[in-house]
Design a protein around this motif. Structure first.
Motif, PDB file in Angstrom:
ATOM      1  N   LEU A 179      -4.884   0.543  -1.627  1.00  0.00           N
ATOM      2  CA  LEU A 179      -4.345   1.650  -0.836  1.00  0.00           C
ATOM      3  C   LEU A 179      -5.197   1.910   0.401  1.00  0.00           C
ATOM      4  CD1 LEU A 179      -3.303   4.242  -3.576  1.00  0.00           C
ATOM      5  CD2 LEU A 179      -1.794   2.912  -2.096  1.00  0.00           C
ATOM      6  N   LYS A 180      -6.502   1.900   0.208  1.00  0.00           N
ATOM      7  CA  LYS A 180      -7.411   2.143   1.334  1.00  0.00           C
ATOM      8  C   LYS A 180      -7.287   1.032   2.372  1.00  0.00           C
ATOM      9  CE  LYS A 180     -12.212   3.322   2.377  1.00  0.00           C
ATOM     10  NZ  LYS A 180     -13.579   3.540   1.809  1.00  0.00           N
ATOM     11  N   ALA A 181      -7.173  -0.222   1.918  1.00  0.00           N
ATOM     12  CA  ALA A 181      -7.021  -1.336   2.847  1.00  0.00           C
ATOM     13  C   ALA A 181      -5.754  -1.171   3.680  1.00  0.00           C
ATOM     14  CB  ALA A 181      -6.988  -2.655   2.088  1.00  0.00           C
ATOM     15  N   GLY A 182      -4.681  -0.703   3.035  1.00  0.00           N
ATOM     16  CA  GLY A 182      -3.420  -0.534   3.731  1.00  0.00           C
ATOM     17  C   GLY A 182      -3.445   0.554   4.789  1.00  0.00           C
ATOM     18  N   GLU A 183      -4.466   1.394   4.759  1.00  0.00           N
ATOM     19  CA  GLU A 183      -4.598   2.452   5.766  1.00  0.00           C
ATOM     20  C   GLU A 183      -5.225   1.942   7.056  1.00  0.00           C
ATOM     21  OE1 GLU A 183      -6.885   5.420   3.815  1.00  0.00           O
ATOM     22  OE2 GLU A 183      -5.274   6.009   2.432  1.00  0.00           O
ATOM     23  N   ARG A 184      -5.804   0.735   7.018  1.00  0.00           N
ATOM     24  CA  ARG A 184      -6.389   0.177   8.234  1.00  0.00           C
ATOM     25  C   ARG A 184      -5.272  -0.141   9.230  1.00  0.00           C
ATOM     26  NH1 ARG A 184     -11.613  -2.202   7.854  1.00  0.00           N
ATOM     27  NH2 ARG A 184     -12.574  -2.005   5.798  1.00  0.00           N
ATOM     28  N   PRO A 185      -5.512   0.090  10.507  1.00  0.00           N
ATOM     29  CA  PRO A 185      -4.460  -0.174  11.495  1.00  0.00           C
ATOM     30  C   PRO A 185      -4.083  -1.641  11.627  1.00  0.00           C
ATOM     31  CG  PRO A 185      -6.539   0.374  12.579  1.00  0.00           C
ATOM     32  CD  PRO A 185      -6.724   0.672  11.123  1.00  0.00           C
ATOM     33  N   THR A 186      -4.958  -2.548  11.193  1.00  0.00           N
ATOM     34  CA  THR A 186      -4.685  -3.980  11.323  1.00  0.00           C
ATOM     35  C   THR A 186      -4.226  -4.623  10.015  1.00  0.00           C
ATOM     36  OG1 THR A 186      -7.018  -4.473  10.896  1.00  0.00           O
ATOM     37  CG2 THR A 186      -6.336  -4.271  13.210  1.00  0.00           C
ATOM     38  N   VAL A 187      -3.978  -3.809   8.988  1.00  0.00           N
ATOM     39  CA  VAL A 187      -3.609  -4.346   7.672  1.00  0.00           C
ATOM     40  C   VAL A 187      -2.270  -3.756   7.220  1.00  0.00           C
ATOM     41  CG1 VAL A 187      -4.255  -4.520   5.231  1.00  0.00           C
ATOM     42  CG2 VAL A 187      -6.021  -4.690   7.006  1.00  0.00           C
ATOM     43  N   ARG A 188      -1.396  -4.607   6.699  1.00  0.00           N
ATOM     44  CA  ARG A 188      -0.129  -4.148   6.121  1.00  0.00           C
ATOM     45  C   ARG A 188      -0.019  -4.708   4.708  1.00  0.00           C
ATOM     46  NH1 ARG A 188       4.682  -6.115   9.369  1.00  0.00           N
ATOM     47  NH2 ARG A 188       4.485  -7.996   8.093  1.00  0.00           N
ATOM     48  N   VAL A 189       0.183  -3.829   3.735  1.00  0.00           N
ATOM     49  CA  VAL A 189       0.302  -4.225   2.333  1.00  0.00           C
ATOM     50  C   VAL A 189       1.718  -3.940   1.862  1.00  0.00           C
ATOM     51  CG1 VAL A 189      -0.527  -3.849  -0.021  1.00  0.00           C
ATOM     52  CG2 VAL A 189      -2.143  -3.761   1.897  1.00  0.00           C
ATOM     53  N   GLN A 190       2.369  -4.964   1.317  1.00  0.00           N
ATOM     54  CA  GLN A 190       3.726  -4.808   0.796  1.00  0.00           C
ATOM     55  C   GLN A 190       3.813  -5.389  -0.610  1.00  0.00           C
ATOM     56  OE1 GLN A 190       5.600  -6.477   4.717  1.00  0.00           O
ATOM     57  NE2 GLN A 190       7.217  -5.331   3.652  1.00  0.00           N
ATOM     58  N   ILE A 191       4.672  -4.788  -1.418  1.00  0.00           N
ATOM     59  CA  ILE A 191       4.894  -5.245  -2.792  1.00  0.00           C
ATOM     60  C   ILE A 191       6.293  -5.834  -2.907  1.00  0.00           C
ATOM     61  CG2 ILE A 191       4.921  -4.592  -5.227  1.00  0.00           C
ATOM     62  CD1 ILE A 191       2.178  -4.303  -3.819  1.00  0.00           C
ATOM     63  N   LEU A 192       6.382  -7.039  -3.468  1.00  0.00           N
ATOM     64  CA  LEU A 192       7.670  -7.687  -3.706  1.00  0.00           C
ATOM     65  C   LEU A 192       8.146  -7.298  -5.110  1.00  0.00           C
ATOM     66  CD1 LEU A 192       9.657  -9.788  -2.418  1.00  0.00           C
ATOM     67  CD2 LEU A 192       8.555 -11.482  -3.901  1.00  0.00           C
ATOM     68  N   PRO A 193       9.278  -6.604  -5.222  1.00  0.00           N
ATOM     69  CA  PRO A 193       9.749  -6.171  -6.554  1.00  0.00           C
ATOM     70  C   PRO A 193      10.012  -7.337  -7.489  1.00  0.00           C
ATOM     71  CG  PRO A 193      10.936  -5.023  -4.788  1.00  0.00           C
ATOM     72  CD  PRO A 193      10.155  -6.136  -4.140  1.00  0.00           C
ATOM     73  N   LEU A 194       9.949  -7.045  -8.773  1.00  0.00           N
ATOM     74  CA  LEU A 194      10.164  -8.087  -9.777  1.00  0.00           C
ATOM     75  C   LEU A 194      11.571  -8.666  -9.725  1.00  0.00           C
ATOM     76  CD1 LEU A 194       8.311  -6.454 -12.814  1.00  0.00           C
ATOM     77  CD2 LEU A 194       7.603  -8.487 -11.538  1.00  0.00           C
ATOM     78  N   ASP A 195      12.534  -7.887  -9.224  1.00  0.00           N
ATOM     79  CA  ASP A 195      13.914  -8.380  -9.186  1.00  0.00           C
ATOM     80  C   ASP A 195      14.283  -9.001  -7.841  1.00  0.00           C
ATOM     81  OD1 ASP A 195      13.955  -6.108  -7.654  1.00  0.00           O
ATOM     82  OD2 ASP A 195      15.624  -5.135  -8.709  1.00  0.00           O
ATOM     83  N   ALA A 196      13.273  -9.322  -7.022  1.00  0.00           N
ATOM     84  CA  ALA A 196      13.547  -9.961  -5.733  1.00  0.00           C
ATOM     85  C   ALA A 196      14.056 -11.385  -5.949  1.00  0.00           C
ATOM     86  CB  ALA A 196      12.279  -9.975  -4.885  1.00  0.00           C
TER      87      ALA A 196
END
Length: 281
Positions: free
Chosen positions: A193-210
């Motif tokens: 979560l903290k990493a995703g707050e950096r302006p140069t970092v984007r964290v995304q989760i791929l759902p299990l039903d993708a």
């Protein structure tokens, strides 16, 4: 007389970043502008011990992670010791992974996908420790500590003056996998979560039903160099491959774009991570 690297005329030791670190430390200390510094002097200025400085200059044992930025501060060397330290860490990896580490350090864009675990660039020390002990149960404590230290050192790229743009897509199963204690997993998710707050970092989760995709079986990293050339790094058991053929690279880029389209948005992903943290007990 030291051996020379074939075809270069350069002494082999001179190309060893660990030895260069030691020699530069000794040189900067002895040529300090006001007066030559003793090892005791330098130890006081870097808040460490004379024995540590002595070991570093004799190339004995690992370089303490906190020392390089302090040396750069004392000697006003504009990141020289930090760079040498990172090179020394990279050189300790098996040869299969060294080029990948070099590409990562110079990348301007890093795209990560992992179907199984949090990648090294985002791991906490405790999470990394559980991983290596699970994979190498007979490893000595000093070997485990060295592995963890090397992994954490890679994360220094986030703190540089021009950090790369980093895109991370994780399978939802990574959040739910409990191979370590709830406390360690909770700390790891908090770090995400903290990493995703950096302006140069984007964290995304791929759902299990993708939908299924080309990368479903293995972790993949796409590294974009300053000249915009893209290398695709694929890792599996005890090996790593780097793909640079343009057709394969374009396919990998399209696949990664599809992953980001199918994944939750960064805000939705952060909410899912936080929700998963609450379930850990």
């Amino acid at each position: 007389m030291s051996a020379e690297v074939q075809g270069t005329g350069v002494p082999e030791d001179a190309q060893d970043p660990r030895r260069r670190f030691a020699e530069e430390c000794r040189s900067e200390r002895e040529l300090y502008p006001e007066r030559p510094l003793t090892q005791v002097d330098l130890a006081k200025m870097t808040r460490t011990s004379a024995s540590t400085i002595s070991r570093v200059e004799r190339c004995e044992g690992p370089i303490p992670a906190a020392l390089p930025p302090l040396l750069d501060q004392v000697f006003r060397t504009d990141g020289k010791f930090k760079r040498l330290y990172e090179e020394a860490i990279a050189s300790s990896f098996p040869s299969l992974f060294r080029r990948r580490m070099a590409l990562e350090r110079s990348a301007v864009i890093i795209r990560e996908w992992s179907p199984t675990i949090v990648p090294g660039l985002f791991q906490t020390a405790d999470y990394a420790r559980y991983l290596v002990k699970g994979g190498s149960p007979l490893a000595r404590e000093d070997e485990v500590a060295r592995f963890v230290g090397n992994r954490i050192t890679r994360q220094a790229i986030f703190d540089g003056e021009t950090p790369p743009d980093v895109r991370l897509v994780l399978c939802e199963s990574v959040l739910r996998r409990r191979f370590c204690s709830p406390d360690i997993m909770r700390s790891q998710l908090r770090a995400l979560l903290k990493a995703g707050e950096r302006p140069t970092v984007r964290v995304q989760i791929l759902p299990l039903d993708a939908p299924g995709h080309l990368f479903i079986d293995w972790p993949v990293t796409l590294l974009t160099a300053p000249n915009q050339a893209v290398s695709v790094c694929v890792e599996n058991y005890q090996t790593a491959g780097i793909v640079e053929d343009s057709a394969y690279v374009q396919t990998a880029l399209r696949t990664y774009d599809a992953l980001t389209s199918d994944a939750l948005s960064p805000r939705e992903s952060a909410h899912l991570i936080a929700t998963q943290m609450e379930t850990l007990s």
